[in-house]
Each structure stands twice: as structure tokens, then as C-alpha cells.
Design a protein around this motif. Structure first.
Motif, mmCIF file in Angstrom:
data_model
loop_
_atom_site.group_PDB
_atom_site.id
_atom_site.type_symbol
_atom_site.label_atom_id
_atom_site.label_comp_id
_atom_site.label_asym_id
_atom_site.label_seq_id
_atom_site.Cartn_x
_atom_site.Cartn_y
_atom_site.Cartn_z
ATOM 1 N N ILE A 16 0.860 -1.185 0.000
ATOM 2 C CA ILE A 16 0.000 0.000 0.000
ATOM 3 C C ILE A 16 0.895 1.234 0.000
ATOM 4 C CG2 ILE A 16 -1.671 1.358 1.328
ATOM 5 C CD1 ILE A 16 -2.816 -1.292 2.370
ATOM 6 N N GLN A 17 0.701 2.099 -0.986
ATOM 7 C CA GLN A 17 1.553 3.287 -1.115
ATOM 8 C C GLN A 17 1.138 4.360 -0.118
ATOM 9 O OE1 GLN A 17 1.056 4.279 -5.273
ATOM 10 N NE2 GLN A 17 2.566 2.767 -5.923
ATOM 11 N N LEU A 18 2.103 4.819 0.684
ATOM 12 C CA LEU A 18 1.826 5.806 1.728
ATOM 13 C C LEU A 18 2.020 7.240 1.255
ATOM 14 C CD1 LEU A 18 3.614 4.077 4.752
ATOM 15 C CD2 LEU A 18 1.195 3.973 4.117
ATOM 16 N N THR A 19 2.786 7.430 0.215
ATOM 17 C CA THR A 19 3.092 8.775 -0.276
ATOM 18 C C THR A 19 3.036 8.789 -1.794
ATOM 19 O OG1 THR A 19 5.465 8.292 -0.388
ATOM 20 C CG2 THR A 19 4.659 9.271 1.673
ATOM 21 N N SER A 20 3.070 9.977 -2.351
ATOM 22 C CA SER A 20 3.165 10.146 -3.801
ATOM 23 C C SER A 20 4.325 11.090 -4.074
ATOM 24 C CB SER A 20 1.861 10.725 -4.350
ATOM 25 O OG SER A 20 1.957 10.925 -5.744
ATOM 26 N N GLU A 21 5.379 10.570 -4.698
ATOM 27 C CA GLU A 21 6.618 11.324 -4.892
ATOM 28 C C GLU A 21 7.053 11.273 -6.354
ATOM 29 O OE1 GLU A 21 9.555 9.696 -2.151
ATOM 30 O OE2 GLU A 21 7.885 8.884 -1.002
ATOM 31 N N GLU A 22 7.948 12.174 -6.704
ATOM 32 C CA GLU A 22 8.552 12.172 -8.033
ATOM 33 C C GLU A 22 10.074 12.211 -7.882
ATOM 34 O OE1 GLU A 22 7.215 12.059 -11.070
ATOM 35 O OE2 GLU A 22 5.088 12.210 -10.568
ATOM 36 N N TYR A 23 10.754 11.333 -8.613
ATOM 37 C CA TYR A 23 12.216 11.333 -8.633
ATOM 38 C C TYR A 23 12.729 12.272 -9.723
ATOM 39 C CZ TYR A 23 12.504 6.968 -5.865
ATOM 40 O OH TYR A 23 12.442 6.005 -4.902
ATOM 41 N N ALA A 24 13.853 12.919 -9.438
ATOM 42 C CA ALA A 24 14.560 13.728 -10.437
ATOM 43 C C ALA A 24 16.044 13.648 -10.123
ATOM 44 C CB ALA A 24 14.076 15.174 -10.416
ATOM 45 N N PHE A 25 16.870 14.183 -11.018
ATOM 46 C CA PHE A 25 18.302 14.315 -10.766
ATOM 47 C C PHE A 25 18.559 15.731 -10.257
ATOM 48 C CE2 PHE A 25 17.918 11.460 -14.603
ATOM 49 C CZ PHE A 25 17.971 10.293 -13.862
ATOM 50 N N CYS A 26 19.706 15.962 -9.665
ATOM 51 C CA CYS A 26 19.987 17.304 -9.145
ATOM 52 C C CYS A 26 21.367 17.786 -9.605
ATOM 53 C CB CYS A 26 19.871 17.352 -7.630
ATOM 54 S SG CYS A 26 21.024 16.310 -6.721
ATOM 55 N N VAL A 27 21.447 19.084 -9.865
ATOM 56 C CA VAL A 27 22.701 19.713 -10.289
ATOM 57 C C VAL A 27 22.920 20.965 -9.451
ATOM 58 C CG1 VAL A 27 22.436 18.837 -12.646
ATOM 59 C CG2 VAL A 27 21.641 21.135 -12.110
ATOM 60 N N ASN A 28 24.116 21.515 -9.560
ATOM 61 C CA ASN A 28 24.461 22.728 -8.819
ATOM 62 C C ASN A 28 23.526 23.876 -9.195
ATOM 63 O OD1 ASN A 28 26.161 25.401 -8.559
ATOM 64 N ND2 ASN A 28 27.136 23.920 -7.199
ATOM 65 N N GLN A 29 23.231 24.701 -8.205
ATOM 66 C CA GLN A 29 22.313 25.829 -8.415
ATOM 67 C C GLN A 29 22.702 26.693 -9.615
ATOM 68 O OE1 GLN A 29 19.507 26.483 -7.037
ATOM 69 N NE2 GLN A 29 19.456 26.112 -4.848
ATOM 70 N N GLY A 30 24.002 26.844 -9.847
ATOM 71 C CA GLY A 30 24.449 27.754 -10.900
ATOM 72 C C GLY A 30 24.620 27.128 -12.269
ATOM 73 N N ASP A 31 24.441 25.808 -12.363
ATOM 74 C CA ASP A 31 24.758 25.115 -13.622
ATOM 75 C C ASP A 31 23.525 24.980 -14.513
ATOM 76 O OD1 ASP A 31 26.040 23.771 -15.612
ATOM 77 O OD2 ASP A 31 27.012 22.313 -14.284
ATOM 78 N N THR A 32 23.065 26.108 -15.026
ATOM 79 C CA THR A 32 21.868 26.128 -15.878
ATOM 80 C C THR A 32 22.088 25.360 -17.177
ATOM 81 O OG1 THR A 32 21.357 28.290 -14.975
ATOM 82 C CG2 THR A 32 20.146 27.635 -16.928
ATOM 83 N N GLU A 33 23.308 25.431 -17.714
ATOM 84 C CA GLU A 33 23.607 24.756 -18.978
ATOM 85 C C GLU A 33 23.448 23.248 -18.850
ATOM 86 O OE1 GLU A 33 27.272 24.315 -22.207
ATOM 87 O OE2 GLU A 33 27.395 25.834 -20.632
ATOM 88 N N LEU A 34 24.001 22.667 -17.777
ATOM 89 C CA LEU A 34 23.870 21.225 -17.571
ATOM 90 C C LEU A 34 22.406 20.866 -17.325
ATOM 91 C CD1 LEU A 34 25.038 18.394 -17.261
ATOM 92 C CD2 LEU A 34 25.519 18.920 -14.854
ATOM 93 N N LEU A 35 21.718 21.675 -16.532
ATOM 94 C CA LEU A 35 20.306 21.419 -16.254
ATOM 95 C C LEU A 35 19.514 21.313 -17.553
ATOM 96 C CD1 LEU A 35 18.123 21.254 -13.940
ATOM 97 C CD2 LEU A 35 17.695 23.659 -14.414
ATOM 98 N N GLU A 36 19.730 22.252 -18.458
ATOM 99 C CA GLU A 36 19.002 22.242 -19.731
ATOM 100 C C GLU A 36 19.367 21.017 -20.572
ATOM 101 O OE1 GLU A 36 19.893 26.010 -21.515
ATOM 102 O OE2 GLU A 36 18.529 27.117 -20.181
#
Length: 261
Positions: A16-36
Motif C-alpha cells: 500500500i503506497q503511503l506517499t506520492s513522490e517524483e524522482y529527479a536528478f539534481c545539479v548545482n544551483q548555478g549550472d543552468t547549462e547542464l540542467l538544460e
């Protein structure tokens, strides 16, 4: 509500699922180029069928890849992970397997870089990214507003949830059919009940309570572990009563431990 089991099993997942979550990857706050770039790659593999193929390697009849980390490189994509979270990241000898690790290899190839994987404690991932010691965190990471103060999240790629793992002969949750049923029982426990979790994960916050996550603390004694597998093993050994962990790893770990029993 438990997953199917055989007579020799020692643990079970309360399905029985207790929560509803989404997974993502994370990058440095300033690294907009990598994020894109990562967001473009996620969209690409979802569109061209690569992501479904990867999922089939772990949930279907495909074969998990074995990925080698470069020791070092002047042209590296440095990924930090916690390789104790099958089916998302785990070790087979000195090679990495898992959904995230296959995406990491594909992403490195897409970016024209060598893949360097650093295996660290889960709760150190955000500080390593924040400090600029790695490019991207890939470790079954749930998106949460509090974490966005430390890192930038990519597009989400997987829906997840928390579940309870119990000993096979424990019938406490047998009559439960909804998350509310399970939560009612969890809330009725006292501090004599010990519940384990992996440090720094959503399960940790679910047990101990966290206002940023919207979780009230359970009235139990929580115990943190380096990995969910260690927590479940300690439950088998009789030192704690339950474990709360992400659903897919819960099922993989219990399956493996029941085979060993």
C-alpha cells in the motif's frame, strides 16, 4: 496486502503506497547549462523508447547493464550516487547497475563525456553537488522544496512512494486496504515499536517527522541506517519491528533476502 510470498520467506512488503513522490536528478544551483542538457536528454529518452527499454531491464525481461566508472578524466561527467538502492543504483562486483546508472551512461555519451561515478552516503549527495565536487546527483532522489534550497532539480522521470516492510509472520497490517488504514495503525504505535529507515531519505522524514515534507512524527522509536538493506536485515535479526522505504527498492531487497533465507 502483502506481496506474494512462499513458505520460506522471512520478510514482506505491505503493498500500500503511503506517499506520492517524483524522482529527479539534481545539479548545482548555478549550472543552468547542464540542467538544460539533462532535461533535453530526459525528454529524448522518454520519446524514443530508451527509457522504457531501461525500465524493462529491471521490471521486465530485459538484462541490466553493467557500467564501469572511469577512474578519472579531464572530460568527465561526475555523478554522485548511493549504490545501495536497487533497482535504481547498485553494485555488481566493481560495476554499477540500475535505472539511474544506465541513464547516467547514456547522458555521458550524449554529452560526449567520460562517466565518473562516486559512490557516497545518500545524505552527503546534496552537499557534494552544492560544493561543486560533482556535476549531478542520481540516486532515486525525491523532489522536495527544502532540497531546492541546495540544488536545482531536473525534470522528473519516475513516480515513487513509501511502503512498510514487515516480517513475514507479522499480521498487523493484514486487514489494511488503504494508506489511511496503514497510517492509523502507525499512529497508534508507541515508542516501544522501532521503525528503521535509510538516513536522509523520505522514509527518514516520514518516521521522524518534518514540516518541510508535511510529515508528522510517528509515535515510535526511529532508527537510521546507511542503507535500506541494512535496516531490513536488522529487522530480520529482531532488533527493529518495521522498515519504511521506497517501494521499488523495498520489493527488490525483500525478494533478494527471501531467496537467501
Amino acid at each position: 496486502v502483502a506481496c506474494s510470498s512462499s513458505s520460506g520467506d522471512v520478510v514482506k512488503v505491505i503493498d500500500i503506497q503511503l506517499t506520492s513522490e517524483e524522482y529527479a536528478f539534481c545539479v548545482n544551483q548555478g549550472d543552468t547549462e547542464l540542467l538544460e542538457s539533462v532535461n533535453t536528454y530526459i525528454a529524448k529518452i522518454k520519446e524514443d523508447g530508451t527509457f522504457e527499454t531501461i525500465l524493462n531491464n529491471y521490471f521486465g525481461d530485459g538484462t541490466p547493464a553493467q557500467i564501469t566508472s572511469a577512474s578519472s578524466s579531464n572530460n568527465a561527467l561526475v555523478v554522485v550516487t548511493n549504490a545501495e538502492f536497487e533497482p535504481f543504483e547498485y553494485l555488481q562486483g566493481d560495476k554499477y547497475s540500475g535505472i539511474d546508472m544506465e541513464i547516467a551512461k547514456g547522458l555521458a555519451d550524449y554529452l560526449g563525456k567520460d562517466l565518473v561515478i562516486k559512490n557516497i552516503n545518500f545524505d552527503s549527495i546534496f552537499s557534494e553537488i552544492n560544493a561543486g565536487n560533482a556535476d549531478i546527483g542520481m540516486a532515486g532522489i525525491t523532489v522536495n522544496e527544502e532540497r531546492t534550497k541546495l540544488v536545482q532539480f531536473t525534470s522528473t522521470y519516475y513516480a515513487a512512494s513509501q511502503v512498510v516492510v514487515a516480517k513475514i509472520d507479522d499480521n498487523t497490517f493484514d486487514s489494511c486496504t488503504t494508506a489511511e488504514d496503514v497510517e492509523t495503525i502507525l499512529s497508534s504505535f508507541t515508542s516501544s515499536i522501532k521503525i528503521g529507515y535509510q538516513n536522509g531519505t523520505t522514509g527518514n522524514f516520514y518516521v521522524e517527522g518534518d514540516t518541510d515534507w508535511g510529515f508528522d512524527a510517528l509515535p515510535v522509536t526511529g532508527k537510521g541506517y546507511k542503507s535500506a538493506a541494512l535496516a531490513i536485515q536488522d529487522m530480520i535479526n529482531g532488533n527493529i519491528d518495521y522498515v519504511i522505504v521506497d517501494e521499488a527498492p523495498a520489493k527488490k531487497i525483500t525478494e533478494k533476502m527471501n531467496k537467501l533465507a
